[in-house]
Scaffold this active site. Structure first.
Site, PDB file in Angstrom:
ATOM      1  N   ASP A  20      -1.567  -2.118  -3.939  1.00 38.74           N
ATOM      2  CA  ASP A  20      -2.924  -2.441  -3.512  1.00 38.74           C
ATOM      3  C   ASP A  20      -3.879  -1.261  -3.641  1.00 38.74           C
ATOM      4  O   ASP A  20      -5.088  -1.412  -3.471  1.00 38.74           O
ATOM      5  CB  ASP A  20      -2.909  -2.865  -2.037  1.00 38.74           C
TER       6      ASP A  20
HETATM    7  C1  GLC Z   1       1.293  -3.319   1.659  1.00 40.11           C
HETATM    8  C2  GLC Z   1       0.882  -4.712   1.298  1.00 40.11           C
HETATM    9  C3  GLC Z   1       1.571  -5.188   0.048  1.00 40.11           C
HETATM   10  C4  GLC Z   1       1.428  -4.178  -1.042  1.00 40.11           C
HETATM   11  C5  GLC Z   1       1.891  -2.814  -0.610  1.00 40.11           C
HETATM   12  C6  GLC Z   1       1.636  -1.755  -1.639  1.00 40.11           C
HETATM   13  O1  GLC Z   1       2.599  -3.324   2.112  1.00 40.11           O
HETATM   14  O2  GLC Z   1       1.157  -5.604   2.350  1.00 40.11           O
HETATM   15  O3  GLC Z   1       1.056  -6.422  -0.361  1.00 40.11           O
HETATM   16  O4  GLC Z   1       2.167  -4.631  -2.138  1.00 40.11           O
HETATM   17  O5  GLC Z   1       1.197  -2.445   0.562  1.00 40.11           O
HETATM   18  O6  GLC Z   1       0.297  -1.448  -1.769  1.00 40.11           O
HETATM   19  C1  GLC Z   2      -4.270  -0.278   2.229  1.00 40.57           C
HETATM   20  C2  GLC Z   2      -2.817   0.126   2.350  1.00 40.57           C
HETATM   21  C3  GLC Z   2      -1.931  -0.809   1.596  1.00 40.57           C
HETATM   22  C4  GLC Z   2      -2.272  -2.231   1.938  1.00 40.57           C
HETATM   23  C5  GLC Z   2      -3.766  -2.482   1.676  1.00 40.57           C
HETATM   24  C6  GLC Z   2      -4.190  -3.907   1.894  1.00 40.57           C
HETATM   25  O1  GLC Z   2      -4.693  -0.088   0.953  1.00 40.57           O
HETATM   26  O2  GLC Z   2      -2.576   1.438   1.919  1.00 40.57           O
HETATM   27  O3  GLC Z   2      -0.587  -0.512   1.899  1.00 40.57           O
HETATM   28  O4  GLC Z   2      -1.518  -3.094   1.159  1.00 40.57           O
HETATM   29  O5  GLC Z   2      -4.494  -1.618   2.493  1.00 40.57           O
HETATM   30  O6  GLC Z   2      -4.741  -4.156   3.119  1.00 40.57           O
END
Ligand code: GLC
Ligand code: GLC
Length: 812
Positions: free
Chosen positions: A483
């Site tokens: 993300d």
């Molecule tokens: C968080 C989110 C997941 C994403 C991950 C890496 O765990 O819930 O959807 O893949 O971060 O960014």
């Molecule tokens: C932030 C976090 C990630 C998560 C995303 C979505 O970027 O670092 O882990 O998945 O938020 O809310």
């Protein structure tokens, strides 16, 4: 340093020092009503949706940490204490918190007076039951008062924390005998209320916070408790609470049990009121009638125990290492159920007011528990697929209460659709239920626009085919699994969301990770097509997959590892050409799991690079070198300080991808080494550094570049739970549900002598004894089912109800 120990027999973690390095929590409830409870009785409750139906209030990131919960106080002649140590913090002569499967039992003792509180959410019940057992262990008569306390939330947890101009005037309760009913907003549009009751006549009550606490006191010294006298307050606006006072006398050796119920009720609109604006209490009374006595609690407690015994019995390991047994048999599976229930919505790191259920997260969570509750997995798959759009793209999240896609976050996370193939395929492999593919499932929750689930999967597949970039790699959209790789965002304005801001419209950034996913889950899709006799569709799909493989060969390989992505300008990310972020874990894991490079040595080379550049004492970091400054074209990943979260943190979620990749290379030693490094029970001794619960995985452990490597954050709700269970149970221990039977393919450390797994699968039980006389890592020498030798490594599906003996001998 440890703060407790495991009690494997009871399936509990026993905390013996209340000053844990962070509040250590448990989840109660696994259907509709849920509570989060810490080892000092902090936490909150909600019905279905942590944001929209919050029952009790919680203040996040409070000072002191974790203030507010389901508290009990004892005042014995001016000496005031709480069984969970907090909030009063009187030193206890004995303290113990036992977190178990769906319940928590906290015991405190002062001057030979013991108070034990069992918190649980019974099966099929919309409430939390608290049984308080008071025991006089001294040889003198004791007389004291017991106070209870909860603070109501005005239902919408976000509004409750922000809209004070309205909320300070709306709070309403009704009080009847020992029950306080919370009915804020009931007169208008709500048809639900909550109640808090005890099964005895009370000496006093409070329902107004200020009256109970005193305006300038904390929970540690409420006026009513300190002066040992409830105010009998009735809340009108401000902050409604619920507190009971019971005056108790205990003879030497005497014991007394009380049952408190915190319940939630929905009433049909037509029956909301009994008389002038008074709520219809009948459903609440029915709920109370179920828990009149301590024996009622015992019965529900046993039911809950049997329920968990049953769920966990589907996969049970007997192995010489107790840490591994407790991870596989108890805590990892339990965490999988919790992540299934909550996705990423409610924990001590997720506030429960932001995210609902994630499309990608929920599909991945599925693979960790589908063997336990296939029926609920089925429902979940349909719920998720119902939020998909016609073009195959998907809402990134949906609200559990409404089951509708979340507009605020929207779509275009281009990995999302493919995870639906994984979730559905794992479900079918576990159950053999092909009818799920014929289910008519709406697009974007529009009941007038439906197609079969199979058609949804096809659109997931095609969404990649229809969204290719300049190198013919999949367009990344807002982000793929990571993300924080926001390659079309280019954000220079504080406060903008990296996930939803797209300053580069029509962005052309591409993802090698999605390419790997497409090859991997595309193959699952092809298999489904073939099984259904859709040969033409299978051929078409295979063509696209073959093309994608070639594109990865041509544009996805950097020489010693797989490239991660191409940015908006067509520059490589995760390449030796870069100064920072030369190598990323995700594309190594996903491409190798897809089989790319297994036949020509590239997989081995990539895994050696992972070992050399990403591995450290506490796990595998996400990327290296860590980003040391903001790269506007990469986005959020470069905002985190080095070693944290997606910027070179040990993001535990994708460590199992490397474990699985190592098993595909036949390297059991490496797979195990990676598994053990992040597996919580093996970290118990370093709890003071690790900080989070030693019984569950955390999303992230600070990586080698961090200020404090080894310190974890974001425990409980993480894809780590499902993926680690998947890796250990299916790829290391090597017992995998497949369409036509159980695949047996252990890839273990050479040092292991063997182990036994009992696996229930499609109604039959298999007792699988694996022995490793030649001390190899992998390879079946013999597979024997009920005395008969089998060729290959598939155990066919045996008759439902049968118990089958399987001998697996590893060797050359
Ligand atoms: C968080 C989110 C997941 C994403 C991950 C890496 O765990 O819930 O959807 O893949 O971060 O960014
Ligand atoms: C932030 C976090 C990630 C998560 C995303 C979505 O970027 O670092 O882990 O998945 O938020 O809310």
């Amino acid at each position: 340093m440890k703060f407790g120990h495991f009690d494997d027999q009871k399936k509990e973690y026993v905390i013996t020092n209340p000053r844990t390095p962070y509040p250590w929590i448990n989840y109660l409830g696994c259907e509709d009503f849920f509570s989060i409870v810490t080892n000092t009785a902090g936490g909150y409750s909600f019905y279905k949706d942590a944001r929209l139906r919050r029952i009790t209030r919680y203040r996040y990131n409070n000072v002191p940490v974790d203030d507010g919960g389901k508290y009990f106080y004892i005042n014995e002649k001016g000496k005031v204490w709480s069984p969970g140590w907090k909030p009063v913090k009187t030193e206890l002569d004995r303290y113990e918190c036992r977190h178990g499967m769906g319940y928590t039992r906290i015991t405190g003792e002062v001057d030979q007076l013991e108070a034990e509180v069992l918190y649980m959410v019974p099966l099929g019940y919309h409430g939390e039951v608290q049984r308080v057992k008071l025991s006089n262990r001294s040889d003198r008569k004791r007389s004291f008062s017991l106070f209870s306390y909860v603070e109501w939330c005005l239902w919408d947890a976000l509004d409750d924390n922000t809209n004070f101009q309205r909320n300070f005037s709306t709070g309403q309760v009704e009080i009847v005998d020992s029950t306080i009913y919370h009915k804020t907003e009931y007169r208008e549009r709500r048809d639900h209320y909550a109640f808090y009751t005890v099964n005895e006549q009370v000496a006093g009550l409070d329902s107004d916070r200020e009256a109970f606490l005193g305006l300038y006191n904390g929970y540690d010294a409420p006026d009513a408790v300190m002066e040992c006298e409830s105010r009998n307050s009735h809340a009108h606006g401000w902050s409604p609470v619920a507190s009971h006072q019971l005056n108790i006398e205990l003879e030497p050796g005497e014991e007394k049990q009380l049952v408190f119920v915190l319940g939630y009720v929905e009433v049909p609109v037509a029956d909301k009121f009994v008389e002038d604006q008074m709520i219809n209490k009948e459903p609440a009374e029915k709920m109370m009638a179920k828990f009149r006595t301590a024996a009622d609690v015992d019965r529900a407690f046993n039911e809950l125990g049997n329920f968990w015994e049953d769920l966990l019995s589907v996969y049970q390991l007997e192995h010489p290492e107790k840490e591994l047994n407790r991870a596989v048999n108890i805590w990892n599976q339990y965490q999988c159920m919790v992540t299934f229930n909550f996705s990423r919505s409610a924990s001590f790191f997720e506030s429960g007011i932001g995210r609902g259920m994630g499309f990608r997260d929920s599909n991945q969570d599925l693979i960790g528990f589908v063997h336990q509750v296939p029926g609920r997995a089925r429902e979940r798959i349909i719920d998720i697929a119902s939020t998909q759009f016609e073009d195959g793209s998907a809402y990134h999240q949906y609200q559990p209460l409404t089951k509708k896609g979340n507009d605020a976050v929207g779509s275009n996370f281009n990995d999302d659709p493919l995870w639906l193939i994984l979730g559905t395929d794992e479900y079918i492999k576990e159950t053999g239920d092909w009818t799920i593919l014929d289910e008519m499932v709406p697009f974007d929750n529009d009941e007038s626009n439906k197609a079969t689930l199979f058609e949804h999967l096809k659109r997931s597949f095609n969404h990649v085919v229809n969204n290719l970039g300049p190198h013919k790699l999949p367009l990344i959209g807002r982000a793929d699994w990571n993300d924080c790789l926001n390659l079309n965002c280019f954000s220079e304005t504080p406060g903008e969301s990296f996930q939803t801001t797209e300053n580069k419209e029509g962005g052309v950034a591409e993802s090698v990770f999605i390419a790997g996913m497409f090859v991997l889950y595309g193959a699952s899709y092809v298999k489904l097509c073939q099984k259904l006799g859709k040969e033409e569709e299978a051929e078409r799909a295979m063509g696209h997959i073959e093309d994608m493989r070639k594109v990865v060969d041509e544009h996805g390989w950097d020489g010693k590892w797989f490239i991660r992505a191409y940015d908006h300008f067509g520059e490589k990310i995760g390449s030796d050409e870069r100064e920072e972020g030369k190598i990323f874990i995700e594309s190594q894991g996903m491409c190798i799991m897809a089989g790319i490079g297994l036949d020509d040595g590239r997989a081995r080379t990539a895994l050696d690079s992972v070992k050399e550049r990403l591995d450290c004492e506490y796990g595998i970091v996400l990327n290296n070198p860590a980003f040391t400054r903001y790269h506007v074209q990469y986005g959020e990943i470069s905002t985190y300080p080095e070693g944290y979260k997606e910027n070179a943190g040990i993001f535990c979620h994708n460590n199992p991808w490397i474990m699985i990749a190592e098993t595909l290379e036949g390297n059991g030693n490496a797979a195990w080494d990676y598994f053990r490094k992040i597996c919580p029970p093996y970290l118990e001794e370093i709890s003071d550094l690790h900080k989070t619960e030693p019984y569950v995985y955390s999303q992230m452990i600070a990586g080698k570049d961090a200020f404090k490597p080894g310190e974890a954050k974001n425990s409980w709700l993480t894809g780590t739970a499902a993926w680690n269970f998947y890796a250990i149970s299916q790829y290391i221990l090597g017992i995998r549900a497949d369409h036509d039977g159980l695949l047996i393919n252990p890839v273990i450390p050479e040092a292991w002598d063997g182990y036994t797994v009992t696996r229930k699968f499609r109604g039959a039980t298999y007792r699988i004894e694996v022995s490793n006389p030649g001390h190899v890592s992998s390879g079946l020498k013999e597979l024997i089912l009920n005395g008969e030798k089998l060729e290959g490594n598939l155990i066919p599906i045996c008759d439902a109800g049968s118990v089958n003996q399987v001998q697996v001998v590893l060797g050359k």
